[in-house]
Design a protein around this motif. Structure first.
Motif, PDB file in Angstrom:
ATOM      1  N   GLU A  96      43.348  65.493  61.556  1.00 19.84           N
ATOM      2  CA  GLU A  96      44.709  65.909  61.915  1.00 19.84           C
ATOM      3  C   GLU A  96      44.802  66.259  63.399  1.00 19.84           C
ATOM      4  OE1 GLU A  96      46.077  67.830  57.624  1.00 19.84           O
ATOM      5  OE2 GLU A  96      45.231  69.118  59.191  1.00 19.84           O
ATOM      6  N   ARG A  97      43.827  66.965  63.907  1.00 19.31           N
ATOM      7  CA  ARG A  97      43.868  67.328  65.320  1.00 19.31           C
ATOM      8  C   ARG A  97      43.662  66.123  66.222  1.00 19.31           C
ATOM      9  NH1 ARG A  97      43.387  71.209  62.255  1.00 19.31           N
ATOM     10  NH2 ARG A  97      43.842  73.388  62.788  1.00 19.31           N
ATOM     11  N   THR A  98      42.898  65.164  65.751  1.00 14.31           N
ATOM     12  CA  THR A  98      42.682  63.955  66.545  1.00 14.31           C
ATOM     13  C   THR A  98      43.938  63.094  66.590  1.00 14.31           C
ATOM     14  OG1 THR A  98      40.335  63.975  65.962  1.00 14.31           O
ATOM     15  CG2 THR A  98      41.235  61.907  66.787  1.00 14.31           C
ATOM     16  N   VAL A  99      44.600  62.946  65.461  1.00 14.72           N
ATOM     17  CA  VAL A  99      45.854  62.177  65.433  1.00 14.72           C
ATOM     18  C   VAL A  99      46.883  62.812  66.366  1.00 14.72           C
ATOM     19  CG1 VAL A  99      47.807  61.513  63.975  1.00 14.72           C
ATOM     20  CG2 VAL A  99      45.467  61.233  63.133  1.00 14.72           C
ATOM     21  N   GLU A 100      46.961  64.129  66.345  1.00 16.01           N
ATOM     22  CA  GLU A 100      47.882  64.819  67.256  1.00 16.01           C
ATOM     23  C   GLU A 100      47.505  64.575  68.712  1.00 16.01           C
ATOM     24  OE1 GLU A 100      49.513  69.376  68.125  1.00 16.01           O
ATOM     25  OE2 GLU A 100      47.894  69.022  66.681  1.00 16.01           O
ATOM     26  N   HIS A 101      46.214  64.630  69.009  1.00 15.69           N
ATOM     27  CA  HIS A 101      45.751  64.460  70.381  1.00 15.69           C
ATOM     28  C   HIS A 101      46.028  63.049  70.908  1.00 15.69           C
ATOM     29  CE1 HIS A 101      43.193  64.703  73.950  1.00 15.69           C
ATOM     30  NE2 HIS A 101      42.591  63.602  73.549  1.00 15.69           N
ATOM     31  N   VAL A 102      45.680  62.029  70.142  1.00 19.18           N
ATOM     32  CA  VAL A 102      45.848  60.662  70.645  1.00 19.18           C
ATOM     33  C   VAL A 102      47.324  60.273  70.718  1.00 19.18           C
ATOM     34  CG1 VAL A 102      43.581  59.952  69.804  1.00 19.18           C
ATOM     35  CG2 VAL A 102      45.605  59.549  68.375  1.00 19.18           C
ATOM     36  N   GLY A 103      48.184  61.002  70.028  1.00 19.27           N
ATOM     37  CA  GLY A 103      49.613  60.753  70.138  1.00 19.27           C
ATOM     38  C   GLY A 103      50.231  61.398  71.362  1.00 19.27           C
ATOM     39  N   GLN A 104      49.513  62.382  71.956  1.00 23.68           N
ATOM     40  CA  GLN A 104      50.041  63.093  73.119  1.00 23.68           C
ATOM     41  C   GLN A 104      49.340  62.713  74.421  1.00 23.68           C
ATOM     42  OE1 GLN A 104      49.552  67.195  72.023  1.00 23.68           O
ATOM     43  NE2 GLN A 104      51.299  67.196  70.601  1.00 23.68           N
ATOM     44  N   ARG A 105      48.052  62.454  74.342  1.00 25.18           N
ATOM     45  CA  ARG A 105      47.261  62.146  75.533  1.00 25.18           C
ATOM     46  C   ARG A 105      47.640  60.768  76.063  1.00 25.18           C
ATOM     47  NH1 ARG A 105      44.469  63.821  79.968  1.00 25.18           N
ATOM     48  NH2 ARG A 105      42.587  62.579  80.341  1.00 25.18           N
ATOM     49  N   GLU A 106      47.960  60.684  77.363  1.00 23.35           N
ATOM     50  CA  GLU A 106      48.398  59.421  77.936  1.00 23.35           C
ATOM     51  C   GLU A 106      47.411  58.887  78.974  1.00 23.35           C
ATOM     52  OE1 GLU A 106      52.347  59.526  79.470  1.00 23.35           O
ATOM     53  OE2 GLU A 106      53.280  59.843  77.499  1.00 23.35           O
ATOM     54  N   GLN A 107      47.257  57.592  78.961  1.00 22.49           N
ATOM     55  CA  GLN A 107      46.519  56.849  79.990  1.00 22.49           C
ATOM     56  C   GLN A 107      47.292  55.567  80.277  1.00 22.49           C
ATOM     57  OE1 GLN A 107      43.928  57.496  81.846  1.00 22.49           O
ATOM     58  NE2 GLN A 107      43.276  59.427  80.933  1.00 22.49           N
ATOM     59  N   PHE A 108      47.350  55.187  81.545  1.00 23.68           N
ATOM     60  CA  PHE A 108      48.059  53.980  81.954  1.00 23.68           C
ATOM     61  C   PHE A 108      49.517  53.995  81.494  1.00 23.68           C
ATOM     62  CE2 PHE A 108      43.590  52.804  81.067  1.00 23.68           C
ATOM     63  CZ  PHE A 108      43.181  52.590  82.373  1.00 23.68           C
ATOM     64  N   GLY A 109      50.085  55.220  81.471  1.00 27.66           N
ATOM     65  CA  GLY A 109      51.502  55.343  81.198  1.00 27.66           C
ATOM     66  C   GLY A 109      51.901  55.302  79.731  1.00 27.66           C
ATOM     67  N   ARG A 110      50.948  55.379  78.818  1.00 25.98           N
ATOM     68  CA  ARG A 110      51.310  55.391  77.390  1.00 25.98           C
ATOM     69  C   ARG A 110      50.254  56.163  76.606  1.00 25.98           C
ATOM     70  NH1 ARG A 110      49.924  49.552  74.756  1.00 25.98           N
ATOM     71  NH2 ARG A 110      48.156  48.954  76.059  1.00 25.98           N
ATOM     72  N   PRO A 111      50.613  56.643  75.391  1.00 25.59           N
ATOM     73  CA  PRO A 111      49.654  57.404  74.590  1.00 25.59           C
ATOM     74  C   PRO A 111      48.417  56.578  74.253  1.00 25.59           C
ATOM     75  CG  PRO A 111      51.879  57.657  73.724  1.00 25.59           C
ATOM     76  CD  PRO A 111      51.945  56.568  74.756  1.00 25.59           C
ATOM     77  N   ILE A 112      47.259  57.212  74.286  1.00 26.96           N
ATOM     78  CA  ILE A 112      46.033  56.460  73.999  1.00 26.96           C
ATOM     79  C   ILE A 112      46.001  55.998  72.545  1.00 26.96           C
ATOM     80  CG2 ILE A 112      44.752  57.638  75.814  1.00 26.96           C
ATOM     81  CD1 ILE A 112      43.369  59.298  73.630  1.00 26.96           C
ATOM     82  N   GLY A 113      46.805  56.617  71.693  1.00 23.14           N
ATOM     83  CA  GLY A 113      46.873  56.186  70.305  1.00 23.14           C
ATOM     84  C   GLY A 113      47.495  54.815  70.122  1.00 23.14           C
ATOM     85  N   SER A 114      48.104  54.295  71.178  1.00 21.35           N
ATOM     86  CA  SER A 114      48.678  52.953  71.085  1.00 21.35           C
ATOM     87  C   SER A 114      47.646  51.860  71.353  1.00 21.35           C
ATOM     88  CB  SER A 114      49.842  52.803  72.088  1.00 21.35           C
ATOM     89  OG  SER A 114      49.369  52.902  73.427  1.00 21.35           O
ATOM     90  N   PHE A 115      46.449  52.250  71.829  1.00 25.07           N
ATOM     91  CA  PHE A 115      45.413  51.254  72.120  1.00 25.07           C
ATOM     92  C   PHE A 115      44.685  50.875  70.830  1.00 25.07           C
ATOM     93  CE2 PHE A 115      45.317  53.686  76.296  1.00 25.07           C
ATOM     94  CZ  PHE A 115      46.231  52.827  76.905  1.00 25.07           C
ATOM     95  N   GLN A 116      44.421  49.596  70.678  1.00 28.42           N
ATOM     96  CA  GLN A 116      43.854  49.107  69.424  1.00 28.42           C
ATOM     97  C   GLN A 116      42.485  49.695  69.136  1.00 28.42           C
ATOM     98  OE1 GLN A 116      42.749  44.831  68.918  1.00 28.42           O
ATOM     99  NE2 GLN A 116      44.340  44.864  67.325  1.00 28.42           N
TER     100      GLN A 116
END
Length: 346
Positions: A219-239
């Motif tokens: 749960e904490r990881t899902v929250e983190h990758v949805g908020q943490r951004e790199q290259f202008g977008r959340p890291i959770g969007s990276f495959q």
């Protein structure tokens, strides 16, 4: 099953309100014991859940504790939840203390199976031996000592009892060394399979707690990758990140389902079946929870190793519980031996 989830929901609701991140991290950083939190849990009736009604408890089954222990793990609750929940339920003469003062389980077999914790023998009417690591022994007012097939109740300040507090790598548990020098127990219980039942249910409830740790880290990881951004977008969007998170979810969900199924089946199991269920659940939990926490740290990056990040505490707790009452290596060997032995008998 409905009551099981009602109990777990009540525990979750309270911990969400009263055990927030700041309080949790402060307690995790100060030795794994807090009398105030233990008293709160006792006052709420958590420790009396599985105590029979004729002994002042709520009369729930031990299986009902499975979902509750998942919440303990999910919220990283410190303290003697296992001892305060299990011992009053299974051992006559141990009551759920109204202030949360624990009874300590002095079990030479609680470690990883190497036998390094020590030995205890009941010779005549006296207990002699030592156990090198006992959870909450320095905080306990009574001991439940396992000596062979006997369960012995001992006052913590009885003549011949020596307790030495130890440093603990487990952020949610205080440890001590216990020595017994010709100690006369207050009561000795034998027969009825109490010793193997205590060990089996300890494994099952620890497996459920490990399942909760995996869920909390996810749960904490899902929250983190949805908020943490790199290259202008959340890291959770990276495959690549999504693949790791998906593996974490699969492990966590599979472990959750296995643990709840195991505690449900345990209610009507024979002693041999209970052992097999407990070994299986704890073996898988030991491996899966640690793997989920390791992935959580990876997706948090460097901050995942710091004490300001919750996932570091989840990881440390999962590592500590991994070997308690056997890790995946030892317990898989036990499962294999039992299955082979059963096959030879048929």
């Amino acid at each position: 099953m409905a009551e099981q989830h009602e109990y777990a929901t009540a525990v979750d609701d309270y911990l969400t309100r009263a055990y927030d991140g700041d309080r949790r991290r402060a307690l995790l950083d100060h030795g794994g014991w807090d009398p105030g939190l233990a008293a709160e849990a006792a006052d709420l009736g958590w420790y009396a859940l599985a105590v029979p009604e004729d002994r002042g408890g709520l009369g729930a089954s031990l299986s009902d504790l499975g979902a509750v222990f998942e919440q303990y793990g999910r919220h990283l609750v410190i303290g003697p939840q296992l001892e305060n929940s299990l011992l009053p339920a299974l051992v006559e003469g141990v009551e759920a203390d109204g202030k949360g003062v624990p009874a300590a389980l002095v079990d030479p077999g609680a470690g990883d199976g190497s036998g390094d914790l020590g030995t205890v023998a009941l010779t005549g009417e006296r207990l002699t031996g030592s156990v090198g690591a006992v959870r909450f022994a320095a905080q306990a007012d009574r001991f439940v000592v396992l000596a062979g097939e006997a369960v012995c109740l001992v006052d913590a300040v009885a003549p011949g009892v020596h307790v030495e507090a130890l440093d603990s790598a487990d952020p949610a548990t205080a440890f001590a060394r216990v020595e017994l020098d010709a100690v006369v127990p207050d009561r000795v219980l034998t027969g009825d399979g109490r010793v193997p039942a205590l060990s089996a249910w300890a494994r099952l409830l620890l497996a459920c707690e490990l399942s909760g740790l995996a869920r909390g880290a996810l749960e904490r990881t899902v929250e983190h990758v949805g908020q943490r951004e790199q290259f202008g977008r959340p890291i959770g969007s990276f495959q690549a990140v999504q693949h790791i998170a998906a593996d974490m979810h699969a492990r966590s969900t599979g472990l959750h389902n296995l643990c709840l199924a195991a505690v449900a089946d345990a209610a009507g199991a024979s002693p041999a079946e209970l052992d097999l269920l407990a070994w299986t659940a704890k073996a898988h939990a030991a491996e899966a929870a640690v793997a989920v926490c390791e992935d959580a740290i990876q997706l948090h990056g460097g901050m995942g190793f710091t004490t300001e990040s919750d996932v570091s505490w989840y990881y440390r707790r999962a590592l500590a519980l991994r070997g308690w009452y056997g890790d995946e290596v030892e317990l898989r060997q036990r499962v294999g031996a039992a299955l082979l032995d059963g096959g030879r008998r048929t």
